[in-house]
Design an enzyme around this catalytic site. Structure first.
Site: not given
Length: 263
Positions: A206, A209
């Site tokens: 992640g 993002c």
């Protein structure tokens, strides 16, 4: 009014990346996060087991529903899956009076494809030109431009290649290089080199993002692009350092690391 940020991205059922990571990041930055789901993935710490993109009309309806009523201070894009979705989202952004952070997601942390090869031309020709900031990692730079970055000295060449497609700023993320984590932010005339120590932690799901959402949050608060990116870099560095094991594979960065009570 609380600043509002809209993420246009795919859902990560494991909660480490995608819309889930975006909304956690936005909360950590004190902005109101909203979402347009572009695709649903079956995803965990081991990889992506399946992905299903939503119809263009569903994506467009979500976007218009939020923007026309609530409004946005910034837009962030992630997984867009297909050429049709890329082009629809690019059109929507072009009609929105707000900065846009484009994370040109091509593959997952585990190497699973998240963007059809046929969509690359649409990313280059339609999406990057409407970006206030584009945030490709080194694999995405190669995928979009053919430029391979093997050392810090290649970052300028990579940035120039991406800027050819029209974003106002590009942030080349050098996290895959050895040594310190070095990123280059430039608009073609001004350069900002961002350095941070590399943390020995494999749980980094992640990261991209999270960084892009942190930048969008800063822009929605009225920060300049260099200010927003610098603060986002500081935040994601702490989130990587605090990344934790989850499941049997690669765990996520810790979006709430600033709120953890010291032991």
């Amino acid at each position: 009014m609380i600043p509002r940020v809209l993420t246009v991205a795919g859902s990560d059922s494991g909660g480490g990346a995608g819309v889930q990571a975006d909304l956690k990041t936005m909360l950590a930055h004190g902005v109101h996060g909203m979402s347009v789901i572009t695709a649903v993935t079956a995803q965990n710490s081991l990889g992506v087991q399946g992905a299903w993109e939503l119809p263009v009309e569903a994506v467009r309806a979500q976007y218009r529903s939020v923007v026309d009523d609530i409004g946005v201070g910034a837009v962030k894009t992630g997984m867009l899956a297909s050429a049709e979705l890329v082009e629809a989202v690019a059109e929507l952004i072009s009609e929105t009076d707000a900065p846009a952070v484009v994370d040109p997601v091509g593959v997952s942390k585990h190497g699973d494809p998240l963007l059809a090869a046929s969509a690359l031309d649409s990313v280059r020709g339609r999406l990057l030109p409407v970006a206030t900031v584009a945030t490709p990692n080194l694999d995405e730079v190669t995928q979009l431009t053919g430029v391979r970055v093997e050392s810090e000295g290649d970052l300028r060449r990579a940035a120039a290649a991406v800027l050819e497609y029209g974003p106002r700023w590009v942030l080349i993320k050098g996290g895959h290089l050895s040594g310190d984590a070095v990123d280059l932010l430039t608009d073609g005339s001004r350069e900002h080199w961002l350095r941070a120590p590399r943390h020995d932690n494999r749980h980094t799901h992640g990261t991209g993002c999270t960084l892009a959402s942190a930048v969008a949050s800063g822009l929605a608060k009225g920060l300049t692009v260099p200010e927003a990116v610098t603060r986002a870099k500081e935040y994601v560095t702490g989130a990587i350092a605090a990344g934790f094991a989850l499941g049997a594979g690669i765990g996520p960065v810790d979006h709430g690391w600033r709120f953890r009570s010291p032991k």
